[in-house]
Every structure is written in C-alpha cells, then in structure tokens.
Design an enzyme around this catalytic site. Sequence first.
Site, PDB file in Angstrom:
ATOM      1  N   ASP A 108       0.902  -1.039  -0.086  1.00 37.22           N
ATOM      2  CA  ASP A 108      -0.184  -0.101  -0.037  1.00 37.22           C
ATOM      3  C   ASP A 108       0.843   1.309   0.021  1.00 37.22           C
ATOM      4  OD1 ASP A 108      -2.558   1.638   0.698  1.00 37.22           O
ATOM      5  OD2 ASP A 108      -3.377  -0.299   1.272  1.00 37.22           O
ATOM      6  N   ASP A 216      -3.349   4.647  -2.059  1.00 39.39           N
ATOM      7  CA  ASP A 216      -4.392   5.110  -1.067  1.00 39.39           C
ATOM      8  C   ASP A 216      -4.712   6.518  -1.522  1.00 39.39           C
ATOM      9  OD1 ASP A 216      -5.378   4.741   1.642  1.00 39.39           O
ATOM     10  OD2 ASP A 216      -4.272   6.525   2.086  1.00 39.39           O
ATOM     11  N   GLU A 275      -6.811   3.969  -5.388  1.00 36.20           N
ATOM     12  CA  GLU A 275      -8.182   4.246  -4.396  1.00 36.20           C
ATOM     13  C   GLU A 275      -8.657   5.559  -5.139  1.00 36.20           C
ATOM     14  OE1 GLU A 275     -10.023   4.432  -0.221  1.00 36.20           O
ATOM     15  OE2 GLU A 275      -7.807   5.190  -0.485  1.00 36.20           O
ATOM     16  N   HIS A 347     -11.151  -2.995   4.079  1.00 32.02           N
ATOM     17  CA  HIS A 347     -10.814  -2.760   5.605  1.00 32.02           C
ATOM     18  C   HIS A 347     -11.702  -1.501   5.785  1.00 32.02           C
ATOM     19  CE1 HIS A 347      -8.412  -0.092   3.460  1.00 32.02           C
ATOM     20  NE2 HIS A 347      -8.106   0.582   4.345  1.00 32.02           N
ATOM     21  N   ASP A 348     -12.256  -1.094   4.925  1.00 29.61           N
ATOM     22  CA  ASP A 348     -12.973   0.407   5.343  1.00 29.61           C
ATOM     23  C   ASP A 348     -14.427   0.182   5.362  1.00 29.61           C
ATOM     24  OD1 ASP A 348     -10.852   1.748   5.523  1.00 29.61           O
ATOM     25  OD2 ASP A 348     -10.493   2.367   3.194  1.00 29.61           O
TER      26      ASP A 348
HETATM   27  C1  GLC Z   1      -7.963   5.268   2.618  1.00 34.90           C
HETATM   28  C2  GLC Z   1      -7.809   4.056   3.551  1.00 34.90           C
HETATM   29  C3  GLC Z   1      -8.441   4.191   4.980  1.00 34.90           C
HETATM   30  C4  GLC Z   1      -7.637   5.561   5.464  1.00 34.90           C
HETATM   31  C5  GLC Z   1      -7.640   6.604   4.574  1.00 34.90           C
HETATM   32  C6  GLC Z   1      -6.918   7.546   5.076  1.00 34.90           C
HETATM   33  O1  GLC Z   1      -9.325   5.566   2.470  1.00 34.90           O
HETATM   34  O2  GLC Z   1      -8.358   2.861   2.813  1.00 34.90           O
HETATM   35  O3  GLC Z   1      -8.492   3.087   5.682  1.00 34.90           O
HETATM   36  O4  GLC Z   1      -8.490   5.887   6.613  1.00 34.90           O
HETATM   37  O5  GLC Z   1      -7.216   6.207   3.128  1.00 34.90           O
HETATM   38  O6  GLC Z   1      -5.580   7.028   4.663  1.00 34.90           O
END
Ligand code: GLC
Length: 581
Positions: A108, A216, A275, A347-348
């Site tokens: 990541d 990310d 993402e 995980h979110d």
């Molecule tokens: C992404 C991650 C999340 C995190 C956010 C800030 O959305 O998946 O878990 O809180 O970024 O880094």
Amino acid sequence: VSDGTADFRDRDPQWWRSGVLYQVWPRSFSDSDGDGRGDLRGVLQRLDHLADLGVDAVWLSPFYPSPFEDGGYDVADYCDVDPSFGTLGDFDDLVTAAHRRGLRVLVDLVANHTSREHRWFLESRSSRDSPLRSWYYWRPPRPGTVGGEPGAEPNDWESRFGGSAWEWDPATGEYYLHLYDVSQPDLNWANPDVRRAVRDVVRFWLDRGVDGFRMDVITKIDKTDGLPDVGLLPGQRWADASIHYLDRPRVHDYLKELRREVLDRHQPRPVTIGEAWAVPVDTARGYTDPAAGELDAVISFDHVLIDRTDDVADGAARFPRTLLDTVVRWQRGLGGVGWSAVYWGSHDQPRALSRFGDPDPRFRRDSAAALITVQMCLQGPVLLYQGEEIGMADPPHWSLDDLRDVAALRRYSLAVQDGGDPATVLARVGRAGRDNARTPMRWDDSPGAGFTTGTAWIRDSGDPPDVSVQAQRGVPGSVLEFVKRAIAFRHAEPALRDGAFDEVLPGHPTVFAFTRSLPDRQILVLAQWASEPVECTLPDPTWATATVALATTDDPARVGDDGTVVLRPWEALVLTRNVSD
Ligand code: GLC
Ligand code: MG
C-alpha cells in the site's frame, strides 16, 4: 498453484485484469508472537492457505512504522516495518515465500499524507523557515482573526473524519491541512521534492521484489491553487470540499510522471491500483485507459456508497436493484477501455455478507456463495478481503469500549456533542463502521480463533463455530470450498477476462443476470439476490441446452425450454456454451 520459480512473474504482464488479489489487513490476519496483534510472520505462516485458495496475489495493507492512529494509514516511515509487525527481514522472507508459491505481492502506497510523526513532518513543523516547510500545506490564520480561535481556520474545508481539515500549530503560528485525521498532514505534491521523495519510496519496495502498489486516496493529491473556501450553507460549520481536492487536473500529470520515471522502467511493469473515492465512471476511464499511462485500475466506491450519505447513515440497508444497477453502470462504462476493481468489502467497509448478503443462518452460506459467484464473473481485478472466503459477518453489536477506529470514535463524539442520543449514535456508527471488517480472521475454533494465543487487540466477529478455515477446509458445500471452485473457474475462462458484459434481465427487482461473451464462447450468470425464491424468464431460451459450469447448490435450477428458471433464495448458477458460426 506454485510453479516453484519466480519467473511466473515474467509471464502474462496483464495477469491482474482477471487476477484475484487477496487483501490482508495485517493487524487482524495472523499473530505469530502472541502479542494479540497480527504481524508479517503471521502472514507468512498462512501463505499456504492463500495458495490453496488459488488467488494470484496478496495486497498487504500498511505494516510500516506508525503511531496507528488511523490503522497504519498514518505512516511514520515509508521504508521500514513497524516493530509490532516484524522487520524488513521478515518482509523479505514473506516476498520470497509468496513468490515461491506463485503469489505476487502488492503493498500500500499511502502518499497523500504522512503521519504527523514522520520525520518529514517533524522537520517541516520545526520552523517556518524549515527547508521542508513547503512539503506540507501550512497557512496563517484568516486575516483579522486570532490563530487557534474558532473561525480562524484558513478555509472552510471539512475533514473526511469530521470537523475542520485544519489543525493549529501554536509553535510556528500556522495551521496545517489534514483531509483525514489530525494525525495525517497532507503532503504538498505540487512541490517536486515531494514527488521525488515518493518515487524513492516506490523504488525502495520494487528493489525488495514487490509486484505492484495499491495507492491510497491517490485521486486527492492535487488541491485547487489558493485552497479557496467552498462557501457554507446555512447551518453548516464545515463544507465538503471535494471539488477542490478530488480528481484535480494535476493528479493525471503526477501519475504519468510516476509511471515514466519509475514504473515503466521496471520489468515486468508493476501493477498500480488506485483508490478513487467517489470517482465518476468517465473520470475512471481517463485514469485507466492504457493509452493514458496513469493507473492500471481504480477502486471505485459508487456501489458501496448506495446505502449511505456519509460514514454513519444506514449502513445495514440493502437495495439489491440499486446495487446491481451501479455494478452494471461500471461494467459497461469501462468495458473495452479501462479497469476497475471488483470488490464487495475491504478494511474500510462493513462485512459484505452482512451488508449485501444475509447472515441469517438459513441464508448465510448461500448468500456468501452468490456474492462470490457474481464477483468472480465480473470484469476487472477481483479484490477478495480476508474472511470473505469463509463467510465472516459483522459482530451483532458494538459497545463504545470495543470500538477502535478513529473515524468511528470521532463521528460518535461529534454526533453526541451535537446532542445525539448516545445509544442511537453508537448503534449507527457501530453498524456502518470500519471495525466490522477488522475483527480477527478465524482460522480454527481455539479461544483466539487461531489468530492469536494472546489477547486480540480488537473484539471477535461473534460468528458461529463453523465460520473458520479449519471447519471448512475440505468440507464439501462450505463457503471456502465454493470460493476455491469459483476462483479456479474464473482462471479457466478467458471470457471472464476479456469477454463483453451484457445485462440480461435489466430492472428485475432481485435477479442479477448477465453474460460475458467472446466470439466463440458465452457465459451466462444468474443470481437471485434475495432471501426468497423467484421465477424469471430469460429472453433467450436456447440457454436451456447450455452446460452448468458452476452452481451454488448441488441441484441447480434448470432453464426450461421456454426460458423460465426458478431460483431458490440466493441461488446462483453459471452456464457456458461454445458458439460456432
Ligand atoms: C484510505 C484507507 C483508509 C484510510 C484513508 C486515509 O481510504 O483505505 O483506511 O483511513 O485512506 O489514509
Ligand atoms: Mg504479533
């Protein structure tokens, strides 16, 4: 499916297009040293499970040094391993062991922001004259106000986790920007030194053998020049400022630069999956059209946002048609051009089974299998989140003491401060919260579920005893054995990589029916997305003579000569046929 060598990585550079990537959230996957927290040795010890599943790659969520204020997405050193997760040596061993089993490894890259404990930020914060001052967004109080007082924030932007996106720093008399938690200051990508430093991080992990990156919140790395106010609506204290930080023009330049300067020079070229929060389909096409040279695929959110307006609303609601229409829109919108990841959970997000399926004991296994069937037959890289292969669900409820996630805790305290009833707020925040997906992976029926011999850092999922790898391995009809079959089927069918997507029963309230077609091969997927039986009629009755290639039950529904099919609750089946001209 090991071939015993690492050269498998040189074959098929487009592997990810139909690949299955297994997401490990290392804190909750497997604890090798009994401290209650998962670690890299723990992942290494479980690689045989992943190889046995038949996945192509493992994506590791952050394991870097971190104060862990946002689950490790607050990185204090990009080029090391947090002691709680192990050492760089453990990471190297993990990569070697994965490659030996034919598994690729993605890490990541969390480069929109660092932790406030990263040495770059400590240096930047040390004085207004620091050479690294402009690596972050520092701004004085609004003219005519006193720094630190309400209303002095440089603009009206809201943090994604609630409250102002600015934090006052009395030592240097300026504010810093944090789109996420106060512990996560945003890096200023407009500064070429920042981009150079990020490239060095990417090279560091490539040199250690990784095969790609999940990036990310990568579509937020450019902010509107001048960081202007959005303008508050009546009653608002902070504004959603996404128009000033989502998909801004320079994101494309920065991504192209990273490809040119680092990724394209590496053989085989590492895969990048970005993402992309709230990204529209057209924009996603722009990012992932191979001709653009930016990202290989995006992780989009439309389908996981259907039942909520923000992180606290209605997490449990299910709207099958809205969900299915959203999936269709993405499959069509990118088909033949770009790529977006196919996932139900991460995980979110709360657990997919609780949210989109039905964890009731009567429907649990079949709804888990139906979700998997559809997922494995859609176009794009599949992200399978740890625990989905055994049908893990959300805990029945959360107490305040059990919550660990900064986003949930912050939303809880803000809502209660605003006069919300604590029990009601807790129920909403708990149901929609990210901790649902962060309960320990269930390996067996021992007290620590095989996750740990110590005391786990977070509560367990509360799933029934047959929801574990040990209870399902080799057991015909288990979710786990079904997932293996579905993955093997996906790998065996080229039409599932490149075949065109067409919806078959558009608008049907609960049945998701679609085809994937190549000139010589057609695949029909039928899934009943509800806990009742249903009868439907296929427009093309000639499917009656096709072969059942995958089915969630031993006694799958038949397509009648007139095209009618009666599906049981959550029944899914896949038919195949060759086409000759
Ligand atoms: C992404 C991650 C999340 C995190 C956010 C800030 O959305 O998946 O878990 O809180 O970024 O880094
Ligand atoms: Mg441990």
